[in-house]
Design an enzyme around this catalytic site. Structure first.
Site, PDB file in Angstrom:
ATOM      1  N   THR A  31     -38.592  20.618   9.906  1.00 34.80           N
ATOM      2  CA  THR A  31     -39.123  21.026  11.211  1.00 34.80           C
ATOM      3  C   THR A  31     -38.199  22.054  11.864  1.00 34.80           C
ATOM      4  O   THR A  31     -37.023  22.164  11.505  1.00 34.80           O
ATOM      5  CB  THR A  31     -39.241  19.824  12.170  1.00 34.80           C
ATOM      6  OG1 THR A  31     -37.931  19.269  12.401  1.00 34.80           O
ATOM      7  CG2 THR A  31     -40.169  18.751  11.610  1.00 34.80           C
ATOM      8  N   ILE A  32     -38.759  22.779  12.822  1.00 30.28           N
ATOM      9  CA  ILE A  32     -37.952  23.530  13.775  1.00 30.28           C
ATOM     10  C   ILE A  32     -37.776  22.619  14.980  1.00 30.28           C
ATOM     11  O   ILE A  32     -38.734  22.018  15.469  1.00 30.28           O
ATOM     12  CB  ILE A  32     -38.617  24.876  14.159  1.00 30.28           C
ATOM     13  CG1 ILE A  32     -37.768  25.625  15.198  1.00 30.28           C
ATOM     14  CG2 ILE A  32     -40.043  24.696  14.647  1.00 30.28           C
ATOM     15  CD1 ILE A  32     -38.274  27.032  15.495  1.00 30.28           C
ATOM     16  N   SER A  33     -36.553  22.470  15.433  1.00 29.94           N
ATOM     17  CA  SER A  33     -36.249  21.520  16.507  1.00 29.94           C
ATOM     18  C   SER A  33     -36.939  21.911  17.803  1.00 29.94           C
ATOM     19  O   SER A  33     -37.346  23.059  18.001  1.00 29.94           O
ATOM     20  CB  SER A  33     -34.738  21.447  16.742  1.00 29.94           C
ATOM     21  OG  SER A  33     -34.079  20.941  15.611  1.00 29.94           O
TER      22      SER A  33
ATOM     23  N   HIS B 168     -32.500  23.013  21.059  1.00 31.56           N
ATOM     24  CA  HIS B 168     -31.844  24.287  20.786  1.00 31.56           C
ATOM     25  C   HIS B 168     -31.043  24.748  21.995  1.00 31.56           C
ATOM     26  O   HIS B 168     -29.898  25.197  21.866  1.00 31.56           O
ATOM     27  CB  HIS B 168     -32.887  25.341  20.405  1.00 31.56           C
ATOM     28  CG  HIS B 168     -33.351  25.245  18.991  1.00 31.56           C
ATOM     29  ND1 HIS B 168     -34.588  25.695  18.572  1.00 31.56           N
ATOM     30  CD2 HIS B 168     -32.740  24.751  17.882  1.00 31.56           C
ATOM     31  CE1 HIS B 168     -34.706  25.492  17.272  1.00 31.56           C
ATOM     32  NE2 HIS B 168     -33.609  24.913  16.836  1.00 31.56           N
TER      33      HIS B 168
ATOM     34  N   SER C 299     -36.081  27.551   9.722  1.00 32.13           N
ATOM     35  CA  SER C 299     -36.919  28.695  10.083  1.00 32.13           C
ATOM     36  C   SER C 299     -36.111  29.959  10.336  1.00 32.13           C
ATOM     37  O   SER C 299     -36.659  31.062  10.333  1.00 32.13           O
ATOM     38  CB  SER C 299     -37.722  28.378  11.346  1.00 32.13           C
ATOM     39  OG  SER C 299     -36.868  28.334  12.481  1.00 32.13           O
TER      40      SER C 299
ATOM     41  N   ASP D 264     -29.361  26.930   3.965  1.00 31.95           N
ATOM     42  CA  ASP D 264     -30.334  25.865   3.792  1.00 31.95           C
ATOM     43  C   ASP D 264     -30.419  25.532   2.310  1.00 31.95           C
ATOM     44  O   ASP D 264     -30.341  26.427   1.459  1.00 31.95           O
ATOM     45  CB  ASP D 264     -31.715  26.283   4.317  1.00 31.95           C
ATOM     46  CG  ASP D 264     -32.576  25.075   4.663  1.00 31.95           C
ATOM     47  OD1 ASP D 264     -32.737  24.788   5.867  1.00 31.95           O
ATOM     48  OD2 ASP D 264     -33.067  24.405   3.726  1.00 31.95           O
TER      49      ASP D 264
ATOM     50  N   ASP E 187     -25.484  24.236   0.019  1.00 31.24           N
ATOM     51  CA  ASP E 187     -25.388  22.792   0.217  1.00 31.24           C
ATOM     52  C   ASP E 187     -24.749  22.525   1.578  1.00 31.24           C
ATOM     53  O   ASP E 187     -23.577  22.846   1.792  1.00 31.24           O
ATOM     54  CB  ASP E 187     -24.549  22.197  -0.913  1.00 31.24           C
ATOM     55  CG  ASP E 187     -24.283  20.713  -0.759  1.00 31.24           C
ATOM     56  OD1 ASP E 187     -24.819  20.097   0.184  1.00 31.24           O
ATOM     57  OD2 ASP E 187     -23.537  20.168  -1.591  1.00 31.24           O
ATOM     58  N   GLY E 188     -25.524  21.957   2.490  1.00 27.39           N
ATOM     59  CA  GLY E 188     -25.017  21.697   3.829  1.00 27.39           C
ATOM     60  C   GLY E 188     -23.809  20.788   3.861  1.00 27.39           C
ATOM     61  O   GLY E 188     -22.994  20.878   4.789  1.00 27.39           O
TER      62      GLY E 188
END
Length: 229
Positions: A70-72, A77, A101, A122, A154-155
């Protein structure tokens, strides 16, 4: 690494309207009591959320962007940017983990300006491609100038090549704070990150000059998980 944990601050959000434009959305958040600086407001207005959310971009709620991500919500934000604003001054360097996004990375890039650098990573390659398409709709100058880089990564490991960072934003919930992200944060820098599984908290982590870390729980949240490779 030493942590000092300090108190929990609750924050209730009250605005659930849908605006007709990006500027109306940002102004609506402020009128509803979401607190953020003029610099954050200007940056959020300059990057049209309509280019990054496929449906209901001007509603104050998370929106799906595909691949179970999702976009928060805009208020999250705004809150994240406000917490990081002192570390998003012109010339600063920032990392956006789980950039999705591409929206927040683009807003951060507007804040750090031509002398700064924002790296968005991402794990999902299709989202990296989507984010680049989104940015090119109206913010392509950020990519062309090199102020913004969007990469697969990799986050949990961050992006060491452009470290250390003045600030790090993590847009997905980690079971625990990734060690690599702590190491990539400058002394005097700040990270905001959702932490937890069934119960999650949006946390602020400051790296002190002596190398220790001060962690504060800001509010309860619910984010998608930070993906393990």
């Amino acid at each position: 690494l030493t942590f000092i944990k300090i108190g929990f601050v609750a924050m209730a959000m009250v605005w659930r309207g849908e605006a007709s434009s990006n500027e109306e959305l940002i102004q609506g958040l402020r009128k509803a009591g979401v607190k953020f600086s003029d610099a954050v407001q200007q940056a959020m207005i300059s990057v049209d959320r309509g280019n990054y959310a496929p449906a209901h971009p001007y509603m104050d709620s998370p929106q799906p962007i595909g691949h179970q991500q999702t976009i928060s919500a805009p208020h999250m934000h705004a809150h994240a940017l406000e917490q990081l604003s002192a570390h998003l001054k012109p010339g600063c360097r920032a990392l956006d983990v789980g950039s999705g996004s591409g929206y927040l990375a683009a807003v951060m890039a507007r804040m750090v300006g031509q002398q700064g650098r924002v790296v968005g990573i991402d794990y999902i390659q299709q989202l990296v491609a989507l984010s680049m398409t989104n940015v090119r709709k109206a913010d392509g100058d950020l990519l062309e100038s090199g102020v913004l880089k969007l990469l697969q990564g990799d986050g949990w490991q961050g992006h060491e090549a452009d470290s250390p960072y003045d600030c790090i934003h993590v847009g997905a919930a980690a079971e625990s704070v990734p060690e690599a992200l702590l190491e990539q944060l400058k002394p005097g820098g700040r990270m905001v990150i959702p932490v937890g599984t069934t119960q999650q908290f949006f946390c602020q982590i400051d790296r002190l000059p002596d190398g220790t870390f001060k962690q504060q729980r800001l509010m309860g949240v619910m984010y998608v998980p930070l993906v393990h490779p």
